[in-house]
Design an enzyme around this catalytic site. Structure first.
Site, short mmCIF file in Angstrom:
data_model
loop_
_atom_site.label_atom_id
_atom_site.label_comp_id
_atom_site.label_asym_id
_atom_site.label_seq_id
_atom_site.Cartn_x
_atom_site.Cartn_y
_atom_site.Cartn_z
N LEU A 1 -3.63 -1.76 -1.85
CA LEU A 1 -3.56 -2.89 -2.79
C LEU A 1 -3.99 -4.11 -1.99
CD1 LEU A 1 -2.74 -4.07 -5.55
CD2 LEU A 1 -0.43 -4.35 -4.64
N CYS B 1 0.83 -1.19 0.00
CA CYS B 1 0.00 0.00 0.00
C CYS B 1 0.87 1.25 0.00
CB CYS B 1 -0.90 0.01 1.23
SG CYS B 1 -1.91 -1.49 1.42
N SER C 1 10.53 -12.78 -5.07
CA SER C 1 11.78 -12.48 -5.76
C SER C 1 12.93 -13.20 -5.08
CB SER C 1 12.04 -10.97 -5.77
OG SER C 1 12.70 -10.57 -4.59
N ASN D 1 1.71 -0.58 5.56
CA ASN D 1 2.16 -0.97 4.23
C ASN D 1 3.02 -2.20 4.39
OD1 ASN D 1 3.23 -1.13 1.60
ND2 ASN D 1 4.81 0.38 2.03
N GLY D 2 2.63 -3.32 3.76
CA GLY D 2 3.44 -4.53 3.85
C GLY D 2 2.61 -5.75 4.13
N ILE E 1 -4.52 -7.62 -0.63
CA ILE E 1 -3.81 -8.90 -0.72
C ILE E 1 -4.42 -9.93 0.23
CG2 ILE E 1 -1.57 -10.06 -0.49
CD1 ILE E 1 -1.63 -8.03 -2.76
N ASP F 1 -4.24 -8.96 8.45
CA ASP F 1 -3.07 -8.77 9.30
C ASP F 1 -2.95 -7.36 9.86
OD1 ASP F 1 -2.63 -7.83 6.72
OD2 ASP F 1 -0.52 -8.38 6.66
#
Length: 630
Positions: A51, A2, A363, A75-76, A53, A100
């Site tokens: 965003l 976010c 990643s 954010n995360g 998730i 979360d």
């Protein structure tokens, strides 16, 4: 994933205009296309772009506890949120959502700042407690998620995920910091302890800031660090098994999502290891994506295909041009600050490809830093052995003189660039390593800076932060010290900033399992010979992955994303290089000797020298300054 932004008045609880908060978060709309929220109260304002998730339909932000006393922006992702929900539920917290974010409110209520030690995740969050009149800002251990802040003229503490959120506030003074320009010219990015806008700070990785109304804003407090000081004992076989367990745990914990999830797959060791362990942990085919280049020497699609075929992934690939410099302006817009790691072009493209199928991608970032995968560690270890034998004064006198007289060979691989090695041996280890990770060396920077710029720098020198970090490292040997400095400086400033900004530019969440903090601590405790052995970096990791991956993937030469900037400036961008010396933006700073810059561009174009990376720095700097200051 976010974008968050807000204002807090530490001295007097002034009113906050919601429209101002909305402007700040709208500047980061790509970070959160799925939802938005603004909340204000006396002396505080929070804004959020989401965003979605986890708990896609629920968990709106800003989020408040049932009493309304606690409010949070996040954010995360907290990977162990289910375990924490169970523990906090047993303590009496009645959860209203399934995600979360609410865990942060409950954890603060139960443990205060000590909550951070219990969080397994990547995060930047801001929490307001109206009962104690405190504001708490925190950043994850390794610096995966960013958080910027600054004091404004009206007394407000402004904060934002990205610099562009702060820039949207009219009271932020847009004054460039020449010290950050020195840092950028040295390293190709602006480190986390600096910012191109004077007065703006980035909360450092593993730090928090606790602000209490009526008291001065204090310095941030470090709540986590990695130590290389201790050595783990055990047989190679036992340590290998322990490593595999850590890798499995790290990957599996990052598979929590209520949206499509996949992985980047370059065909290198790191991303291939992540894909192998994802395939082991999930019944469905792993979605993978690869980009290839139109130059065979840089195209890794064949290796990626080997891995994709072995694990039967749902694989997608795309070939991109090695001369796709048309993305420059998108990169400049995504990063705000100048950023000259040219691999950002390719990273942006692979993120855009991944976003066509998934919302979350794992990643392989971090393995080179924690397992000594870069060649420069090998060179540093060899040079330190020489430094240990020969007296410092002798090295400075002899190697310094010979190195200064030796012809420069920019075109050669580093082992054949005797000038670079000789000059490095004339220095102490920290100074030599700082030069090895740099782009434009101090002598060339001095030549390109004006007298006015040198005076404004006031003795500030980019390399000093590396020298200091290595001297203070909780470490035992040269490899430890170099890795520690890279984890503190290079990793958050370049690698993680690159992944965050390029992924967020296309609304993709990127997760880094190889930076699981338990895995990082384990790797730091390994004997150096298990990280780097007989010139082979990531030795134990490669050995551990032999059960999963073919040897032609594990032991092939490292390629990575290579962008041919030197060729560009002798070809399609030659005119742009020449035009730098006529740039009104650069001239107006008063910092650069434009005649020297013109000579640099001509020497490169003619083939007398290789200044491709420095010219790329100037292109990115000029465009960033133009965007920031008009």
């Amino acid at each position: 994933m976010c974008g968050l932004a807000g204002l807090y008045y530490p001295e007097t609880p002034k009113p906050v205009d919601p429209a101002r908060i909305r402007t700040m978060i709208d500047a980061m709309a790509a970070r959160g296309p799925d939802g938005e929220g603004v909340w204000t109260a006396p002396g505080v304002g929070f804004g959020h772009r989401r965003l979605s998730i986890i708990d896609v339909e629920g968990s709106p932000q800003p989020m408040h506890d049932p009493s309304g006393a606690l409010s949070v922006l996040f954010n995360g992702c907290i990977y162990n949120y289910r375990e924490l929900r169970a523990e906090l539920g047993a303590k009496g917290w009645a959860f209203q959502t399934a995600g979360d974010t609410e865990v942060l409110l409950a954890a603060w209520s139960a443990w205060g700042p000590a909550m951070l030690d219990r969080l397994d995740g990547m995060f930047a969050f801001v929490l307001h407690d109206s009962r104690s009149q405190r504001l708490f800002l925190a950043r994850d251990r390794l610096g995966v998620k960013p958080l910027h802040y600054a004091r404004l003229a009206d007394g407000a503490l402004a904060f934002s995920s990205e610099l562009k959120g702060l820039l949207a506030h009219p009271l932020l003074r847009r004054v460039a910091d020449v010290r950050a320009v020195e840092d950028f010219m040295a390293f190709g990015y602006v480190p986390d302890d600096a910012c191109i806008i004077a007065g703006v700070s980035k909360l450092a990785a593993g730090h928090y800031l606790l602000v209490e109304r009526g008291k001065p804003v204090p310095a941030p407090i470090q709540w986590w660090d990695v130590s290389f000081a201790d050595r783990r004992r055990g047989s190679v076989r036992a340590l290998e098994e322990e490593l595999v367990d850590h890798l499995r745990t790290a990957v599996r914990s990052r598979l929590v999502a209520d949206v499509p999830l996949g992985a980047f797959l370059s065909g290198g060791v790191d991303s291939s290891a992540v894909v192998a362990l994802m395939a082991e942990a999930t019944p469905q085919a792993v979605r993978t994506c690869t980009i290839g280049f139109d130059e065979a020497g840089h195209d890794e699609r064949g290796y990626a295909a080997l891995v994709a075929d072995r694990f039967r992934t749902d694989h997608g690939e795309r070939v991109v041009r090695s001369d796709d410099f048309g993305l420059i302006d998108r990169i400049v817009a995504a990063f705000d600050e100048p950023f000259a790691d040219a691999s950002a072009l390719a990273t942006y493209q692979v993120c855009a490809l991944a976003r066509e199928k998934v919302t979350v991608a794992l990643s392989g970032d971090g393995a080179d830093e924690i397992f000594a995968g870069y060649r420069r560690y090998r060179f540093q270890a060899a040079e330190e052995r020489v430094r240990a034998i020969l007296p410092a004064e002798w090295r400075r006198r002899v190697f310094g003189a010979v190195g200064a007289a030796y012809p420069k060979a920019d075109w050669a691989p580093r082992p054949l660039r005797a000038k670079t090695t000789l000059l490095s041996l004339a220095m102490d280890g920290g100074e030599g390593y700082a030069r090895s990770v740099g782009v434009t060396d101090p002598a060339l920077r001095r030549r390109l800076f004006t007298d006015a710029a040198r005076r404004a720098l006031g003795g500030h020198r980019a390399e000093d932060r590396y020298v200091a970090a290595m001297a203070a490292a909780p470490a035992r040997d040269a490899i430890d010290r170099a890795q520690y400095a890279d984890i503190k400086i290079w990793l958050p400033g370049d690698i993680l900033a690159k992944t965050d900004r390029t992924s967020m530019a296309v609304s993709l969440e990127a997760r880094e399992p190889l930076l699981d903090h338990r895995l990082v601590s384990f790797a730091a405790s390994l004997p150096a010979s298990l990280r780097l052995r007989r010139g082979e970096g990531k030795w134990l990791m490669k050995k551990a992955m032999e059960r999963y991956l073919p040897k032609q993937v594990l032991y092939r030469p490292k390629m990575g994303f290579v962008t041919p900037v030197s060729a560009w400036f002798r070809g399609p961008l030659a005119g742009e290089a020449a035009a730098l010396a006529r740039s009104r933006t650069l001239a107006d700073t008063g910092w650069f000797d434009l005649a020297a810059l013109a000579d640099l561009a001509e020497a490169h174009r003619s083939g007398r020298a290789d200044h491709g990376r420095t010219l790329w720095q100037f292109v990115m700097l000029e465009r960033s300054l133009r965007r920031l200051f008009g």
